[in-house]
Design a protein around this motif. Sequence first.
Motif: not given
Length: 112
Positions: A79-95
């Motif tokens: 769950r912690a790793e998934l949260r980190e991955a989701l945060n990294a995705i969220e930090a990316q530009p919209e496209p």
Amino acid sequence: MTLTEKELIETVSRLTSDRLTEYLAAEIVIPEQSDQGLVYHNIDVARLELACELHEQYDMETDALSMMISLIDQLHGLRAELREALNAIEAQPEPVRQQLVKVIGTARFRRR
């Protein structure tokens, strides 16, 4: 907060000295060695409360408890790793985010 074995047994209402000895042997908790001897932390209290509850409610053997708690630990780690991955995705530009959603969404259905 750190606790001695005596304080730990007083804190975890269903924990006995014999049961703690079993749980230590099964490595359900691993106390920290300090200048005062072995000490336990809040996470140990939570693990022991869960172990005692599972032991009493489901009459689980110590080995089964150890395996169950290990699986719970793995789940929390994932769950912690998934949260980190989701945060990294969220930090990316919209496209980039949209492309990742496409790839991840379709990959889920292709694996079956």
